[in-house]
Design a protein around this motif. Structure first.
Motif, PDB file in Angstrom:
ATOM      1  N   ALA A 111       0.853  -1.204   0.000  1.00 41.21           N
ATOM      2  CA  ALA A 111       0.000   0.000   0.000  1.00 41.21           C
ATOM      3  C   ALA A 111       0.884   1.248   0.000  1.00 41.21           C
ATOM      4  O   ALA A 111       0.621   2.217  -0.719  1.00 41.21           O
ATOM      5  CB  ALA A 111      -0.919  -0.023   1.217  1.00 41.21           C
ATOM      6  N   CYS A 112       1.965   1.195   0.808  1.00 41.63           N
ATOM      7  CA  CYS A 112       2.879   2.353   0.877  1.00 41.63           C
ATOM      8  C   CYS A 112       3.501   2.625  -0.489  1.00 41.63           C
ATOM      9  O   CYS A 112       3.621   3.777  -0.909  1.00 41.63           O
ATOM     10  CB  CYS A 112       3.981   2.102   1.887  1.00 41.63           C
ATOM     11  N   HIS A 113       3.903   1.556  -1.152  1.00 41.23           N
ATOM     12  CA  HIS A 113       4.503   1.728  -2.476  1.00 41.23           C
ATOM     13  C   HIS A 113       3.507   2.410  -3.413  1.00 41.23           C
ATOM     14  O   HIS A 113       3.869   3.296  -4.191  1.00 41.23           O
ATOM     15  CB  HIS A 113       4.908   0.367  -3.051  1.00 41.23           C
ATOM     16  N   PHE A 114       2.261   1.976  -3.311  1.00 36.31           N
ATOM     17  CA  PHE A 114       1.236   2.547  -4.188  1.00 36.31           C
ATOM     18  C   PHE A 114       1.038   4.028  -3.864  1.00 36.31           C
ATOM     19  O   PHE A 114       1.050   4.880  -4.761  1.00 36.31           O
ATOM     20  CB  PHE A 114      -0.069   1.759  -4.027  1.00 36.31           C
ATOM     21  N   ILE A 115       0.876   4.318  -2.567  1.00 36.94           N
ATOM     22  CA  ILE A 115       0.606   5.717  -2.173  1.00 36.94           C
ATOM     23  C   ILE A 115       1.806   6.610  -2.535  1.00 36.94           C
ATOM     24  O   ILE A 115       1.645   7.701  -3.076  1.00 36.94           O
ATOM     25  CB  ILE A 115       0.280   5.790  -0.667  1.00 36.94           C
ATOM     26  N   ARG A 116       3.002   6.084  -2.266  1.00 36.77           N
ATOM     27  CA  ARG A 116       4.205   6.871  -2.557  1.00 36.77           C
ATOM     28  C   ARG A 116       4.320   7.185  -4.045  1.00 36.77           C
ATOM     29  O   ARG A 116       4.822   8.233  -4.437  1.00 36.77           O
ATOM     30  CB  ARG A 116       5.440   6.118  -2.142  1.00 36.77           C
ATOM     31  N   SER A 117       3.838   6.254  -4.838  1.00 37.96           N
ATOM     32  CA  SER A 117       3.971   6.463  -6.278  1.00 37.96           C
ATOM     33  C   SER A 117       3.093   7.621  -6.753  1.00 37.96           C
ATOM     34  O   SER A 117       3.318   8.176  -7.816  1.00 37.96           O
ATOM     35  CB  SER A 117       3.605   5.190  -7.032  1.00 37.96           C
TER      36      SER A 117
END
Ligand SMILES: Nc1ncnc2c1ncn2[C@@H]1O[C@H](COP(=O)(O)OP(=O)(O)OP(=O)(O)O)[C@@H](O)[C@H]1O
Length: 712
Positions: A111-117
Motif C-alpha cells: 500500500a505504501c509503495h502505491f501511495i508513494r507512487s
C-alpha cells in the motif's frame, strides 16, 4: 533466540516452493542444455529449478559455452520463457513465503509503495496551483498574501506528512527486509554446511552457489546489477507513478484541440525510449557475455588480486619475488576484460560530435509545451505541470525498463538460490540403500578392493587399484613418497572423498550405504592440512567434541593427552588466548578491539599439538571405532612424538585388559613410528605396492626396506 524482527524460525520452505530436488551433478542436465533451441516445447516445461538455471546460462549460438557466474542473461525469447517458468514455479512461492512472515506489514508495504507512487503527481499538481495563484495575484494587481500563504502552508504540511509517511514506510520495509535477509542467509549457511567435498568440487555446483551468494548479497542493497526481491514492488510503484503523470498530462491537454498536442507529447516521450534500440544508436547487446578467453582473464584477474590481498600467500610472494609477475598478469588480464566490456556496453547517445541526442529529445518535448503556451486556456501552472509530468514519464519509463531488466536478471539469481537449497550431497545414499552404521567389537574392519580415484579435472588417477584388509582393532601405518596417494586414501577411508571404482567395505558393509554424518560420529582424525581457527585455544580444541565445549576440564584433559598443556599454560590468557592464524583478516567491530590484544601466534609444532588435542577430545569415546592421523607428529620432536604414539596406543585399548577397542590408521614419513603398527602399507604412484608387518616387509627387501634403511 530468534531476532526481534523475526516472527518465524527459518526452517526450510523450499519443499513448498518446488517439488524437485537433484543430485549436485547431473551430466544429463548439462548435456541436455547444450542444444536448447532444438528441444521440444513439452521438454522445456518439464525443467526443474536447476535445469532452468543451467539453461539460462547457455550462450546463444555457442554450443559448449556457459555464461560465467554472475553474468547477465541476454534478453532472448528463450530466456524470457525460462524467466516465466521460474516465476511461476519458484519465485512467486518465494515471495509468498516472505509474505507469510509478515502478512500485515507486507500488505502495508505494498500500500505504501502505491501511495508513494502518487506523491510526485500530487507534488506537481500542488506546485501548479501555487504558480497559478501567483500568476492570478500578480495579473490582477491586487496582491494579497493570505491565499498564497494558505497554499504554501498546505504544500509544507503535505511535504511534512509525506516525510512522516516515508519514514514509516522505510521502517516497515526495513523490518521485512531484515527478516528476508535473515531467512536467505540462514538457508545459505545451512546448505553450505551440509554439502560434502565432492559436491563442492563440482564446478557447476560452485557456479550455482556463487550465483546464490549474489542473490543473498542483493539483500544488502544492490550490487552486481541485481536487485533484492523486495524491489519487485518497485515495478508497481513505477507503473502507478507513470500512470498518475499520464493522467495529469491528459488533464492538461484533454480538449479536442489539444489531442494533437497530447499525441506529440507521447511521441516525444516514446521516441527516446524506442530509439536506443536502433542499430545506429546502440550496441547489439549490453549483456556482459564473456567468451572463454575473457572469462579466463576475469578469473585470472581475481586470482592475482587474491594473491596480493590474502596474507597467507605473502611469505611466498616475497620469497619468490612474485610482485612483478602478479602485476603483469593482473594488468594483462584486466586489459582483456576491459576491452571486452568496452565492446559490449553501448556507446553514448551521440549522433554528431558535440550534439547530444538526449538534448535533442528534450528540445522536442518543448514543442508541445510551446503549442500549449499559445492557447489561451493554458495557465502557467498547468504548463509547468505538463512540463514536469512529461519529464517524469520519460524518467519513469526509463526506470521501469531498467528495473524490469534487473528483475529479469534477479529471477535467475533467485532460481540459483532455490536450486542451491535443493542440492543433494553426493555422498548421501539414497534412502532405499541407506544402512545404519553398527559398531563391531574392536573397532572397524576395513576391506578395500581395487579402489581407484581421480581428482576432478585431473587426467591421472591419484589412487589406482588399492587393495587392503585390516581387521577391527588393528593398527595400520601408511608410508610412501610424497604424492604417492597416502592422504587421498585417508580421506577416502574417512568418507571425505568418494572413490570412482572398486569397493570399500567397513564392517563388511559398502561404505556408500552409510550416511556420512552417521559414520563420522564413529571416527576421529587429524588431517594433514588441519584447520587453524582464529579463535581461542578452548574453541580450537573443544570443537573436536562440540558438546564438551563448555566443559573446561575435558578440554584441558585433551590438551594434556596431546602434550599441549605446557604450551597453553605459557600463553598470556591460557586456554582463553585467541590464536593467530595466517590468511585470516579479522573484521574489527567497535568494542572488539581488546580481542586483538589477546591474539597470540603458535609454532608449527604447537599448532600440531592443538590439532591432536582436538582429535583426542572424542578419541576416548566408546562410540569412536576408527582413528586416522595424517602425519600427526611431522613437526614434533622425537620425545613428543613418542608420547603421542603412546597415548594413541593407550586410548585404542581397553584400560584393564589391554584388548583392542579401536582401529588406528596413521600416515607417517618417520619410519621409526611405522614399526609400531600391526600392518604397514607402502604406497608408490597411487597404489599399495607392499603390505604386511614391518618385519615381513623388511624381509622382502623391496621399496619399504630401502626407504627404511635410508631413514635409520
Ligand atoms: N585437490 C587435489 N586436486 C588434484 N590433485 C590432487 C589434489 N590433492 C592431491 N592431488 C594429487 O594426488 C596425488 C596424491 O596426493 P596425496 O596428497 O594423497 O599424496 P601424499 O602421499 O599424501 O603426499 P605427501 O606425502 O606429500 O603428503 C598427488 O599427485 C597430488 O598432486
Amino acid at each position: 533466540m530468534r531476532p526481534w524482527f523475526l516472527p518465524f524460525s527459518p526452517e526450510p520452505l523450499l519443499s513448498t516452493c518446488s517439488s524437485t530436488s537433484f543430485h549436485a551433478q547431473k551430466p544429463q542436465a548439462q548435456s541436455k542444455h547444450k542444444e536448447p533451441e532444438s528441444e521440444p516445447k513439452e521438454h522445456f516445461d518439464a525443467l526443474n529449478l536447476y535445469d532452468i538455471w543451467l539453461a539460462s546460462r547457455s550462450v546463444p549460438d555457442e554450443r559448449d559455452t556457459l555464461l560465467v557466474p554472475g553474468a547477465q542473461r541476454p534478453l532472448t525469447s528463450r530466456n524470457t520463457r525460462l524467466a516465466y517458468l521460474a516465476l511461476t514455479t519458484y519465485c512467486f512461492n518465494f515471495m509468498k513465503h516472505l509474505w507469510h512472515q509478515h502478512p500485515t506489514r507486507t500488505v502495508m508495504m505494498m500500500a505504501c509503495h502505491f501511495i508513494r507512487s502518487l506523491f510526485p503527481a500530487f507534488r506537481g499538481y500542488s506546485q501548479a496551483l501555487i504558480i497559478d495563484e501567483m500568476q492570478t495575484l500578480i495579473g490582477s494587481g491586487s496582491f494579497t498574501w493570505s491565499r498564497l500563504l494558505y497554499l504554501v502552508g498546505t504544500e509544507l504540511i503535505r511535504r511534512y506528512i509525506e516525510g512522516l509517511f516515508d519514514s514509516f514506510a522505510n521502517h516497515n520495509e526495513g523490518i521485512i527486509l531484515g527478516s528476508a535477509k535473515y531467512f536467505v542467509e540462514y538457508q545459505q549457511l545451512k546448505q553450505r554446511t551440509r554439502l560434502d567435498v565432492p559436491t563442492f568440487s563440482d564446478p557447476l555446483t560452485r557456479d550455482l552457489l556463487l550465483e546464490s551468494d549474489l542473490f543473498a548479497r542483493s539483500f544488502n542493497g544492490g550490487g552486481f546489477g541485481s536487485i533484492s526481491p523486495l524491489d519487485f514492488f518497485q515495478l508497481l510503484t513505477l507503473f502507478t507513478e507513470i500512470v498518475s503523470h499520464l493522467f495529469l498530462i491528459f488533464s492538461v491537454t484533454n480538449t479536442y484541440t489539444h489531442i494533437g498536442i497530447l499525441l506529440l507529447s507521447l511521441f516525444s516521450v516514446a521516441l527516446p525510449l524506442v530509439l536506443p534500440t536502433s542499430p545506429f544508436l546502440s550496441s547489439s547487446s549490453s549483456d556482459s557475455i564473456y567468451t572463454k578467453k575473457e572469462a579466463r582473464a576475469a578469473d585470472r584477474r581475481e586470482k592475482m588480486r587474491n594473491l596480493v590481498y590474502n596474507d597467507s600467500y605473502r611469505p611466498e610472494v616475497l620469497l619468490f619475488g612474485l610482485e612483478n609477475w602478479i602485476l603483469k598478469s593482473w594488468s594483462s588480464a584486466w586489459k582483456v576484460v576491459y576491452d571486452s566490456e568496452q565492446t559490449q556496453f553501448s556507446p553514448n547517445l551521440s549522433l554528431f560530435p558535440g550534439v547530444s541526442v538526449s538534448d535533442l529529445f528534450s528540445a522536442l518535448q518543448n514543442i508541445p509545451f510551446l503549442l500549449l503556451l499559445q492557447t489561451s486556456s493554458a495557465t502557467l501552472g498547468s504548463l509547468t505541470l505538463y512540463r514536469s509530468s512529461v519529464q517524469s514519464v520519460v524518467f519513469g519509463i526509463r526506470n521501469l525498463l531498467a528495473t524490469t531488466r534487473m528483475v529479469f536478471q534477479s529471477v535467475f539469481l533467485m532460481v540459483a538460490f532455490g536450486a542451491s537449497t535443493e542440492i543433494k550431497p553426493k555422498l548421501q545414499p539414497e534412502p532405499k540403500d541407506k544402512v545404519e552404521y553398527r559398531s563391531i567389537p574392536g573397532g572397524v574392519s576395513i576391506r578395500a578392493r581395487n579402489l581407484s580415484y581421480t581428482y576432478p579435472g585431473c587426467s591421472e588417477p591419484a589412487l589406482k587399484n588399492i587393495n587392503l584388509t585390516l581387521e577391527a582393532g588393528e593398527t595400520l601405518a601408511i608410508v610412501g613418497y610424497n604424492g604417492s596417494g597416502k592422504s587421498t586414501l585417508a580421506n577416502i577411508l574417512l568418507r571425505i572423498f568418494d572413490y570412482d571404482q572398486g569397493q570399500l567395505l567397513l564392517n563388511d558393509v559398502d561404505v556408500r550405504r552409510y550416511d556420512p554424518t552417521d559414520y563420522h560420529r564413529h571416527v576421529s582424525a587429524v588431517f594433514q592440512g588441519f584447520s587453524k581457527f582464529n579463535s581461542t585455544v578452548r574453541e580450537n580444541v573443544g570443537i573436536g567434541r562440540i558438546e564438551s565445549l563448555p566443559h573446561r576440564p575435558l578440554i584441558e584433559a585433551a590438551l594434556g593427552l596431546a602434550s599441549a598443556d605446557a604450551v597453553v599454560n605459557s600463553l598470556p590468557y591460557g586456554i582463553q588466548t585467541v590464536l593467530e592464524c595466517p590468511g585470516y583478516e579479522a573484521l574489527s567491530y567497535p568494542g572488539s578491539r581488546h580481542l586483538a590484544d589477546q591474539v597470540h601466534g603458535l609454532s608449527g609444532g604447537e599448532w600440531q599439538r592443538i590439532a591432536i588435542a582436538r582429535a583426542f577430545m572424542r578419541a576416548n569415546d566408546p562410540e569412536i571405532d576408527l582413528l586416522v592421523f595424517d602425519e600427526p607428529t611431522s613437526s614434533l620432536d622425537a620425545h613428543a612424538q613418542n608420547q603421542i604414539f603412546n597415548t594413541i596406543n593407550r586410548i585404542s585399548r581397553h584400560r584393564d585388559d589391554g584388548t583392542r577397542l579401536k582401529t588406528v590408521v596413521f600416515i607417517t614419513h618417520r619410519l621409526s613410528t611405522a614399526r609400531r603398527a600391526d600392518k604397514v602399507a607402502m604406497m608408490e604412484n597411487g597404489t599399495i605396492t607392499e603390505f604386511g608387518t614391518h618385519e615381513e616387509l623388511l624381509k622382502k627387501n623391496g621399496s619399504y626396506a630401502a626407504l627404511y634403511r635410508q631413514a635409520v
